[in-house]
Design a protein around this motif. Sequence first.
Motif, PDB file in Angstrom:
ATOM      1  N   TYR A   1      -5.686  -2.517   2.426  1.00 24.47           N
ATOM      2  CA  TYR A   1      -5.070  -1.888   1.267  1.00 24.47           C
ATOM      3  C   TYR A   1      -6.021  -0.826   0.748  1.00 24.47           C
ATOM      4  O   TYR A   1      -7.192  -1.109   0.492  1.00 24.47           O
TER       5      TYR A   1
ATOM      6  N   VAL B   1      -0.491  -5.031   0.190  1.00 29.02           N
ATOM      7  CA  VAL B   1      -1.445  -5.148   1.280  1.00 29.02           C
ATOM      8  C   VAL B   1      -0.661  -5.119   2.590  1.00 29.02           C
ATOM      9  O   VAL B   1       0.394  -5.732   2.702  1.00 29.02           O
TER      10      VAL B   1
ATOM     11  N   SER C   1      -7.646 -12.609   0.842  1.00 26.23           N
ATOM     12  CA  SER C   1      -7.682 -13.453  -0.361  1.00 26.23           C
ATOM     13  C   SER C   1      -8.352 -14.785  -0.079  1.00 26.23           C
ATOM     14  O   SER C   1      -8.876 -15.426  -0.984  1.00 26.23           O
TER      15      SER C   1
ATOM     16  N   SER D   1      -8.426  -6.428   2.639  1.00 25.80           N
ATOM     17  CA  SER D   1      -8.159  -7.302   1.494  1.00 25.80           C
ATOM     18  C   SER D   1      -7.816  -8.696   2.007  1.00 25.80           C
ATOM     19  O   SER D   1      -6.697  -8.946   2.443  1.00 25.80           O
TER      20      SER D   1
END
Length: 57
Positions: free
Chosen positions: A49, A42, A56, A54
């Motif tokens: 990405y 990433v 988390s 992206s």
Amino acid sequence: MAEPKKKRPPQRSRRARANQKIDAIALIQCGHCQAMIASHTVCPHCGYYKGTLSVSS
Ligand SMILES: [Zn+2]
């Protein structure tokens, strides 16, 4: 199970390990912010990405 007849000398193991070099990290250009980043990761600059964000957390 087959067993080795002789123990490998330490210097032989070290000599073999001296030839195991780590390749340089492949750098690619981020498709979003055009920064040079490691491939298959990433982007640390924009968090994108494969063209998608992206996150988390
Ligand atoms: Zn980026």
